[in-house]
Motif scaffolding. Structure first.
Motif, PDB file in Angstrom:
ATOM      1  N   ALA A   1      53.239   1.528 -10.940  1.00 44.72           N
ATOM      2  CA  ALA A   1      54.129   2.421 -10.200  1.00 44.72           C
ATOM      3  C   ALA A   1      53.439   2.983  -8.967  1.00 44.72           C
ATOM      4  CB  ALA A   1      54.599   3.558 -11.106  1.00 44.72           C
ATOM      5  N   CYS A   2      54.215   3.082  -7.877  1.00 44.81           N
ATOM      6  CA  CYS A   2      53.644   3.476  -6.583  1.00 44.81           C
ATOM      7  C   CYS A   2      53.406   4.975  -6.478  1.00 44.81           C
ATOM      8  CB  CYS A   2      54.546   3.011  -5.439  1.00 44.81           C
ATOM      9  SG  CYS A   2      56.010   4.053  -5.164  1.00 44.81           S
ATOM     10  N   GLY A   3      54.146   5.752  -7.271  1.00 46.62           N
ATOM     11  CA  GLY A   3      53.975   7.195  -7.234  1.00 46.62           C
ATOM     12  C   GLY A   3      54.725   7.895  -6.116  1.00 46.62           C
ATOM     13  N   ARG A   4      55.392   7.159  -5.260  1.00 47.57           N
ATOM     14  CA  ARG A   4      55.951   7.816  -4.074  1.00 47.57           C
ATOM     15  C   ARG A   4      57.420   7.504  -3.806  1.00 47.57           C
ATOM     16  NH1 ARG A   4      50.798   7.023  -0.065  1.00 47.57           N
ATOM     17  NH2 ARG A   4      49.267   7.660  -1.590  1.00 47.57           N
ATOM     18  N   CYS A   5      58.031   6.627  -4.583  1.00 50.39           N
ATOM     19  CA  CYS A   5      59.435   6.312  -4.327  1.00 50.39           C
ATOM     20  C   CYS A   5      60.323   7.317  -5.064  1.00 50.39           C
ATOM     21  CB  CYS A   5      59.747   4.883  -4.766  1.00 50.39           C
ATOM     22  SG  CYS A   5      59.656   4.619  -6.546  1.00 50.39           S
ATOM     23  N   PHE A   6      61.591   7.235  -4.827  1.00 47.70           N
ATOM     24  CA  PHE A   6      62.562   8.107  -5.489  1.00 47.70           C
ATOM     25  C   PHE A   6      62.378   8.075  -7.013  1.00 47.70           C
ATOM     26  CE2 PHE A   6      66.717   8.208  -7.677  1.00 47.70           C
ATOM     27  CZ  PHE A   6      67.115   9.501  -7.367  1.00 47.70           C
ATOM     28  N   PHE A   7      62.205   6.873  -7.569  1.00 47.95           N
ATOM     29  CA  PHE A   7      62.133   6.741  -9.022  1.00 47.95           C
ATOM     30  C   PHE A   7      60.849   7.344  -9.574  1.00 47.95           C
ATOM     31  CE2 PHE A   7      65.085   3.684  -7.423  1.00 47.95           C
ATOM     32  CZ  PHE A   7      66.178   3.881  -8.250  1.00 47.95           C
ATOM     33  N   CYS A   8      59.732   7.089  -8.901  1.00 44.93           N
ATOM     34  CA  CYS A   8      58.475   7.675  -9.352  1.00 44.93           C
ATOM     35  C   CYS A   8      58.555   9.197  -9.295  1.00 44.93           C
ATOM     36  CB  CYS A   8      57.309   7.159  -8.508  1.00 44.93           C
ATOM     37  SG  CYS A   8      56.886   5.435  -8.871  1.00 44.93           S
ATOM     38  N   GLU A   9      59.198   9.720  -8.263  1.00 42.66           N
ATOM     39  CA  GLU A   9      59.315  11.174  -8.162  1.00 42.66           C
ATOM     40  C   GLU A   9      60.175  11.752  -9.281  1.00 42.66           C
ATOM     41  OE1 GLU A   9      60.466  12.341  -4.241  1.00 42.66           O
ATOM     42  OE2 GLU A   9      58.413  12.094  -3.484  1.00 42.66           O
TER      43      GLU A   9
ATOM     44  N   CYS B   1      60.631   2.331 -13.514  1.00 42.21           N
ATOM     45  CA  CYS B   1      61.693   1.886 -12.604  1.00 42.21           C
ATOM     46  C   CYS B   1      61.232   1.941 -11.156  1.00 42.21           C
ATOM     47  CB  CYS B   1      62.934   2.753 -12.787  1.00 42.21           C
ATOM     48  SG  CYS B   1      63.618   2.675 -14.439  1.00 42.21           S
ATOM     49  N   CYS B   2      59.921   2.023 -10.925  1.00 40.28           N
ATOM     50  CA  CYS B   2      59.394   2.126  -9.558  1.00 40.28           C
ATOM     51  C   CYS B   2      60.040   1.076  -8.652  1.00 40.28           C
ATOM     52  CB  CYS B   2      57.883   1.943  -9.567  1.00 40.28           C
ATOM     53  SG  CYS B   2      57.184   1.831  -7.904  1.00 40.28           S
ATOM     54  N   ASP B   3      60.390   1.514  -7.458  1.00 43.33           N
ATOM     55  CA  ASP B   3      61.133   0.669  -6.528  1.00 43.33           C
ATOM     56  C   ASP B   3      60.235  -0.200  -5.646  1.00 43.33           C
ATOM     57  OD1 ASP B   3      63.732   0.040  -6.089  1.00 43.33           O
ATOM     58  OD2 ASP B   3      64.201   1.745  -4.805  1.00 43.33           O
ATOM     59  N   ASN B   4      58.950   0.060  -5.647  1.00 39.43           N
ATOM     60  CA  ASN B   4      58.088  -0.650  -4.702  1.00 39.43           C
ATOM     61  C   ASN B   4      57.107  -1.623  -5.332  1.00 39.43           C
ATOM     62  OD1 ASN B   4      58.960   0.437  -2.170  1.00 39.43           O
ATOM     63  ND2 ASN B   4      57.976   2.369  -2.736  1.00 39.43           N
TER      64      ASN B   4
HETATM   65 ZN   LIG Z   1      57.469   4.041  -7.142  1.00 39.49          ZN
END
Ligand SMILES: [Zn+2]
Ligand SMILES: NC(=O)c1ccc[n+]([C@@H]2O[C@H](COP(=O)([O-])OP(=O)(O)OC[C@H]3O[C@@H](n4cnc5c(N)ncnc54)[C@H](O)[C@@H]3O)[C@@H](O)[C@H]2O)c1
Ligand SMILES: [Zn+2]
Lengths: 254, 394
Positions: free
Chosen positions: B91-99, B105-108
């Motif tokens: 998970a990227c930690g910064r997309c809508f889903f991570c937030e 469900c990370c988007d990136n």
């Molecule tokens: Zn993410």
């Protein structure tokens, strides 16, 4: 959006400076209706865009030909419209994100020379002038006479519903000349490709990098797999590893 | 380095492959000290999830020491020398889903998102060693692994705590816990759990932590049922009863369990006609999943209850009793585990000696034996519950 969730300090991505207040951009009237149509959530969004929007926008000045290609895409970006605009407006860096672009060079007076790479080392060139350039809201450009293709593109940045970041929607229309260039051009523009470019744009602005597995370790691949990879039509002409090298070398972000 | 590679259905082999490299700015390289085989790996071993390629490196449950970090990794959060356990979801930690803490469900993180979109509408996060559709990331049944977004996922570990106690923070302990959380347990509840594999074992213990009064666990392997009993569960050997749903009725005064958990997934086993039909359909590729347990969960669950599905499904399943699901007003909760929500709190529990996750380990072997162990684990031979591989032992 709950700002406390974002309290972590992410300073390497451009959106880290995300401001707490997002300005709701004024609805751009007239020519940008195309993008408005694209952003409608209904299934008829595209139809709307095609019928009343993009075609109206792009078609008002010329007679659309049969060969015209219209491609569009959209992404939700976790940053402000200003940040998204700033990264996008830096056209000269777009080749780092958009697989088929070879280079974009400023040639003065709001004009840029775009070169896109086609299959087998072919390329297409066009000089374009800015039509609209409204910071944090809207960008559009169109090609000038004498270019290889007749092409124009528009990108809109809107605050997403619920203040969930920025909705970026892009439309590009191309009317390639007949013959060889037409075949090359057709390989350079489609909705899938635009969407992929926008996803890379999103990843870059949100995370500071573009996800990749190119260049990672693996065991022996079968001949079959290797052959499939070569045959895969969606495989970009430039490899991702090459891309990330370029990224690492040239990227100014963070 | 050595790595366990998927060489085709039912074919694993340990190969010598190049060491991984930093490919992106936020990557880190981990020198792996312990790595495990998971029930999820069996779906790949059995060739039931599409988009594997020969040569893919397996494994998503690993831990070790950071030996290299990319320029973009926040040094405050992670540096060379840190001992970490790595979550299987990337998970990227910064997309809508991570937030939203919907980490799985990370988007990136999935570069091949578009393959998953074709099947699922939208793509979940990338996973280690789990098909190209889910990112094609090289896995961690190896001596080293590349970990993307390294300042988001890996959990730093305190000194002195042995690998065996913390390695399952990479997947199955949080997964069992998430499965139990998804049961919406209220004090006094009865929870029925299908499967007594490692995921279910942690689900049983987590259900009690979350206030369940009774847990009823279902499987057919006596040694696994016994481990469930040791965790406080009552058990049903489904091969010894005529009808699991009826047995659950009888055990719950005709009310049914308040929640039912499918900790088995797409490869459920059964003796009935539906099982043979599902298997045949799976072989013909007209149905990707065998939802035998899911059907039973829906049938058995009490009215207004919750069905929790940590068991993995990959595509399409037939004859789901939607009528029962709708008319009984059930709720279903599922997902790949949102790992980063649970790793720290569960580490705290381990440190407070509330649980010692090493109880599930049945086999500790050098990585060279991985191909045999895949078979042993699949066939549930030799009382195999959980296999931990040592990448460096000979
Ligand atoms: Zn993410
Ligand atoms: N959601 C997630 O994030 C996540 C993470 C890890 C694993 N999983 C999934 O959880 C599931 C279990 O994993 P595991 O490692 O415990 O696997 P496992 O193979 O060790 O255990 C599965 C158990 O289910 C039992 N079983 C089979 N058919 C049954 C039936 N009809 N009724 C009752 N029990 C039955 C088997 O006998 C076995 O003991 C797998 O599908 C795995 O992919 C999900
Ligand atoms: Zn696992």
């Amino acid at each position: 959006m709950n700002q406390t969730i974002q309290s972590r300090d992410y300073d390497s991505a451009p959106c880290a400076s995300k401001t707490t207040e997002r300005k709701v951009g004024p609805i751009i009237a007239g020519t940008s209706m195309a993008l408005l149509g694209l952003s409608r959530r209904s299934k008829s969004g595209l139809a709307l865009a095609l019928a009343g929007g993009a075609l109206a926008y792009f078609g008002s000045r010329r007679n659309a030909s049969e060969d015209e290609v219209l491609a569009h895409g959209s992404v939700l970006l976790n940053c402000s419209p200003q940040e998204a605009y700033a990264l996008y407006r830096n056209f000269e860096e777009l080749p780092l994100i958009m697989q088929h672009l070879e280079s974009v060079t400023k040639i003065g007076q709001g004009r840029y020379r775009w070169i896109a790479l086609g299959p087998m080392g072919t390329s297409i060139r066009w000089d374009a002038e800015m039509v609209h350039d409204r910071e944090g809201e809207f960008i559009s450009w169109r090609s000038l006479p004498g270019s290889d293709v007749d092409i124009e593109s528009a990108v809109r940045f809107q605050t997403a519903p619920g203040n969930r970041g920025t909705l970026l929607s892009a439309v590009t229309r191309m009317d390639p000349p007949a013959g060889k260039l037409k075949r090359i051009a057709a390989k350079l523009l489609n909705t899938f490709m635009i969407q992929q470019d926008l996803r890379r744009f999103k990843a870059l602005i949100e995370t500071g990098e573009i996800p990749t597995t190119e260049g990672q370790s693996h065991g022996p691949r079968s001949r079959m797999t290797a052959a499939l990879r070569v045959a895969d039509p969606t495989r970009p002409p430039k490899g991702d590893s090459e891309m990330s090298e370029v990224f690492n070398a040239k990227r100014r972000i963070a | 380095m050595k790595a366990v590679c998927w060489m085709g259905t039912n074919k694993m082999s340990v190969e010598n492959v190049p060491d991984p490299q930093i490919l992106n700015r936020r990557d880190a390289i981990v020198r792996i000290t312990s790595t495990c085989i998971c029930g999820s790996d069996l779906h790949l071993y059995n060739g039931l999830i599409p988009t594997m390629e020969q040569g893919d490196i397996m494994g998503h449950e690993f831990m070790g020491e950071i030996v290299e970090t990319g320029a973009g990794v926040d040094k405050e959060k992670l540096k060379v020398g840190d001992r970490v356990v790595v979550p299987f979801t990337i998970a990227c930690g910064r997309c809508f889903f991570c937030e939203q803490k919907l980490w799985s469900c990370c988007d990136n993180s999935n570069p091949n998102y578009w393959i998953a979109e074709k099947m699922m509408g939208y793509s979940p996060s990338g996973l280690f060693g789990y098909t190209h559709m889910l990112g094609g990331y090289a896995g961690g049944q190896a001596q080293y692994a590349r970990v993307p977004y390294a300042d988001v996922g890996p959990l730093k570990l305190p000194e002195g705590i042995p690998d065996d106690k913390v390695v399952f923070l990479s997947d199955i302990f949080p997964t069992g816990y998430f499965g139990a959380l998804n049961c919406d347990i209220k004090a006094g509840d009865t929870v029925a759990i299908w499967g007594c594999g490692p995921v279910a074992q942690f689900a049983i213990r987590s259900a009690f932590m979350l206030g369940a009064e009774r847990v009823i666990a279902i499987d057919r392997f006596p040694y696994r049922l016994q481990m469930a009993q040791e965790g406080g569960a009552e058990t049903i050997n489904y091969e010894e009863v005529d009808d699991v749903v009826q047995t659950l009725k009888d055990m719950t005064a005709n009310i049914g369990p308040d929640s039912c958990m499918d900790a088995v997934g797409m490869e459920a086993h059964d003796d009935g006609f539906m099982y043979k039909l599902d298997r045949a359909k799976q072989a013909l590729k007209v149905e990707s999943d065998r939802p035998i347990v899911l059907r039973q969960c829906i049938q058995a669950c009490r009215k207004g209850g919750t069905v929790s599905v940590p068991g993995v499904y990959s595509g399409f399943a037939d004859k789901i009793p939607m009528g029962a699901f709708m008319n009984k007003a059930l709720t279903m909760k599922t997902g790949q585990t949102h790992m980063m929500r649970f790793m720290q709190p569960l580490l705290d529990r381990i440190q407070k000696d509330e649980i010692d996750p090493s109880f599930v380990i049945s086999h500790r072997v050098p990585i060279d034996l991985a191909p045999e162990m895949y078979k042993t684990f699949r066939d549930k031979k030799d009382n195999c519950t959980k296999v931990v591989l040592d990448p460096w032992a000979n």
